[in-house]
Design a protein around this motif. Structure first.
Motif, PDB file in Angstrom:
ATOM      1  N   THR A 310      39.859  32.443  44.948  1.00 55.92           N
ATOM      2  CA  THR A 310      39.278  32.910  43.684  1.00 55.92           C
ATOM      3  C   THR A 310      39.637  31.969  42.544  1.00 55.92           C
ATOM      4  O   THR A 310      38.797  31.675  41.677  1.00 55.92           O
ATOM      5  CB  THR A 310      39.760  34.333  43.383  1.00 55.92           C
ATOM      6  N   LYS A 339      35.696  48.236  48.018  1.00 52.65           N
ATOM      7  CA  LYS A 339      37.132  47.981  47.970  1.00 52.65           C
ATOM      8  C   LYS A 339      37.780  48.230  49.334  1.00 52.65           C
ATOM      9  O   LYS A 339      38.614  47.440  49.798  1.00 52.65           O
ATOM     10  CB  LYS A 339      37.790  48.858  46.907  1.00 52.65           C
ATOM     11  N   ARG A 343      39.462  45.257  51.663  1.00 50.69           N
ATOM     12  CA  ARG A 343      40.842  45.311  52.155  1.00 50.69           C
ATOM     13  C   ARG A 343      40.892  45.081  53.665  1.00 50.69           C
ATOM     14  O   ARG A 343      41.790  44.403  54.174  1.00 50.69           O
ATOM     15  CB  ARG A 343      41.483  46.655  51.796  1.00 50.69           C
ATOM     16  N   ALA A 350      39.736  40.909  49.184  1.00 46.94           N
ATOM     17  CA  ALA A 350      40.164  41.906  48.197  1.00 46.94           C
ATOM     18  C   ALA A 350      40.354  41.267  46.826  1.00 46.94           C
ATOM     19  O   ALA A 350      39.981  41.848  45.794  1.00 46.94           O
ATOM     20  CB  ALA A 350      41.458  42.569  48.663  1.00 46.94           C
ATOM     21  N   ALA A 351      40.937  40.061  46.793  1.00 41.48           N
ATOM     22  CA  ALA A 351      41.138  39.365  45.519  1.00 41.48           C
ATOM     23  C   ALA A 351      39.806  38.988  44.872  1.00 41.48           C
ATOM     24  O   ALA A 351      39.649  39.071  43.646  1.00 41.48           O
ATOM     25  CB  ALA A 351      41.993  38.126  45.736  1.00 41.48           C
ATOM     26  N   ALA A 354      38.278  42.124  43.376  1.00 39.42           N
ATOM     27  CA  ALA A 354      39.012  42.481  42.153  1.00 39.42           C
ATOM     28  C   ALA A 354      38.605  41.600  40.982  1.00 39.42           C
ATOM     29  O   ALA A 354      38.412  42.083  39.852  1.00 39.42           O
ATOM     30  CB  ALA A 354      40.521  42.380  42.404  1.00 39.42           C
ATOM     31  N   ALA A 355      38.431  40.296  41.229  1.00 42.72           N
ATOM     32  CA  ALA A 355      38.033  39.370  40.171  1.00 42.72           C
ATOM     33  C   ALA A 355      36.616  39.683  39.681  1.00 42.72           C
ATOM     34  O   ALA A 355      36.325  39.607  38.484  1.00 42.72           O
ATOM     35  CB  ALA A 355      38.122  37.938  40.663  1.00 42.72           C
ATOM     36  N   LEU A 357      35.090  42.657  39.813  1.00 39.04           N
ATOM     37  CA  LEU A 357      35.107  43.918  39.055  1.00 39.04           C
ATOM     38  C   LEU A 357      35.705  43.713  37.668  1.00 39.04           C
ATOM     39  O   LEU A 357      35.268  44.347  36.698  1.00 39.04           O
ATOM     40  CB  LEU A 357      35.908  44.966  39.833  1.00 39.04           C
ATOM     41  N   GLU A 358      36.662  42.828  37.556  1.00 36.34           N
ATOM     42  CA  GLU A 358      37.234  42.539  36.246  1.00 36.34           C
ATOM     43  C   GLU A 358      36.202  41.873  35.342  1.00 36.34           C
ATOM     44  O   GLU A 358      36.114  42.181  34.147  1.00 36.34           O
ATOM     45  CB  GLU A 358      38.448  41.636  36.402  1.00 36.34           C
TER      46      GLU A 358
END
Length: 361
Positions: A310, A339, A343, A350-351, A354-355, A357-358
């Motif tokens: 990422t 999610k 995982r 997963a990372a 998360a990036a 969604l941020e």
């Protein structure tokens, strides 16, 4: 099981009238591929010839692809491989009858757009180009036969985007029920055509056989090279409707598609961070669609990616990733579904989620 094609290389053997191909010689220099100029001079189609020595160019050269229609204009020596070069002996097979019937049903169901699509393919065939249906349509037609639900028709082949623009004489005609159409070429050399009144409704998409090793998108590779740019092995199956041939360049597509449960394994063979991220997102798409699929192959491939993938994604790559994510993950899965699957696919997946969604919060 489909029957193997005998003398598979001869199926795609060229003639003196075939278009210039990688490995041929033009004026004594070896052709190493082709690319496309998105802003060519007026009257030029935009396809560009790459010759030995062009490997390190920062941008496409201003060298047009010579036409074989005028043999006196350029000296061409035919010595290049066929698109099937390098495939295992059982990689080309005769498809089951349901594939052809399903393909024809889908095209017929497109009405006027289907006639347009056939016009494109017929014109390319007259020019001795090879064209294959590839991706999800082939996968679904092989799996479900004549009644398969096919939503998109994606093609690849030996013609460049510029030549497709050149043969699009029908895009402004209205006779026989045709309306007006617009074409476009993406930065990744995907050529598409859409009705002017519905620009998002693409009649077809076509990306020429991919070729790596350049600082810009190039084409002119083999089926084996192109398969290495696809996401899953089950999506790296190719159908040639003119010759009635199915190609499985990875040697695993048929096996993984017939497996119970279906096997999600990766065909992609490069390490470009943005493209790898997009392949992960495609794994999310199909993992959510096929909850019972065997994802061990995908998990192993993702586990072999850099842990900081990422962080390696450049700022200019995020728009492509976010667009891919929006098309791969439906809103109902954007909370727990993606999610949970990410995982299971591993820390890198997963990372990435998360990036994303941020960035989309």
């Amino acid at each position: 099981m489909s029957a193997r094609i005998a003398h598979q290389l001869d199926v795609y053997a060229c003639s003196p009238q075939s278009p210039v191909a990688r490995g041929d010689e033009v004026e004594g220099r070896t052709v190493i591929g082709f690319t496309f100029d998105h802003d060519p001079p007026a009257g030029e189609p935009g396809d560009r010839l790459l010759l030995d020595g062009d490997q390190d160019l920062p941008r496409p050269p201003a060298r047009p692809v010579p036409s074989v229609l005028d043999p006196s204009s350029v000296d061409i020596t035919r010595c290049g491989p066929t698109p099937a070069d390098g495939l295992d002996e059982d990689a080309l097979t005769v498809p089951p009858p349901g594939l052809r019937a399903g393909y024809e049903r889908v095209v017929d169901g497109m009405g006027d757009h289907g006639g347009l699509l056939r016009g494109v393919l017929d014109e390319l065939a007259k020019r001795e180009h090879s064209t294959w249906l590839v991706g999800g349509a082939v996968r679904d037609l092989l799996a479900d036969g004549a009644e398969a639900q096919v939503h998109d028709l994606d093609f690849t082949g030996t013609a460049g985007p510029g030549e497709l623009n050149e043969v699009a004489f029908w895009r402004r005609r209205r006779r026989d029920g045709f309306g007006d159409y617009d074409w476009r070429v993406s930065p990744q050399l995907v050529w598409s055509i859409s009705p002017q009144e519905f620009p998002q409704r693409r009649v077809m998409e076509y990306r020429p056989l991919a070729l790596d090793g350049f600082a810009f998108p190039a084409y002119g590779g083999s089926l084996a090279t192109d398969a290495g740019t696809r996401d899953l092995t089950v999506n790296a199956l190719y159908y040639d409707p003119r010759r009635g041939v199915v190609a499985d360049p990875t040697g695993l597509g048929h096996t993984h598609l017939r497996a119970v449960p279906l096997v999600m394994a990766i065909a992609y063979r490069d390490d470009a961070p943005v493209a790898c991220a997009c392949v992960i997102l495609r794994c999310l798409k199909f993992g959510l669609r096929w909850p019972d699929a065997d994802i061990d192959g995908a998990t192993k491939w993702i586990g072999g990616l850099p842990a900081d993938l990422t962080a390696r994604i450049p700022a200019e790559g995020w728009p492509r990733i976010l667009t891919t994510w929006a098309s791969c993950v439906q809103p109902r899965h954007r909370d727990t579904g993606q999610k949970d699957l990410a995982r299971r696919l591993g820390p890198v997946a997963a990372a990435l989620v998360a990036a994303i969604l941020e960035r989309t919060a």
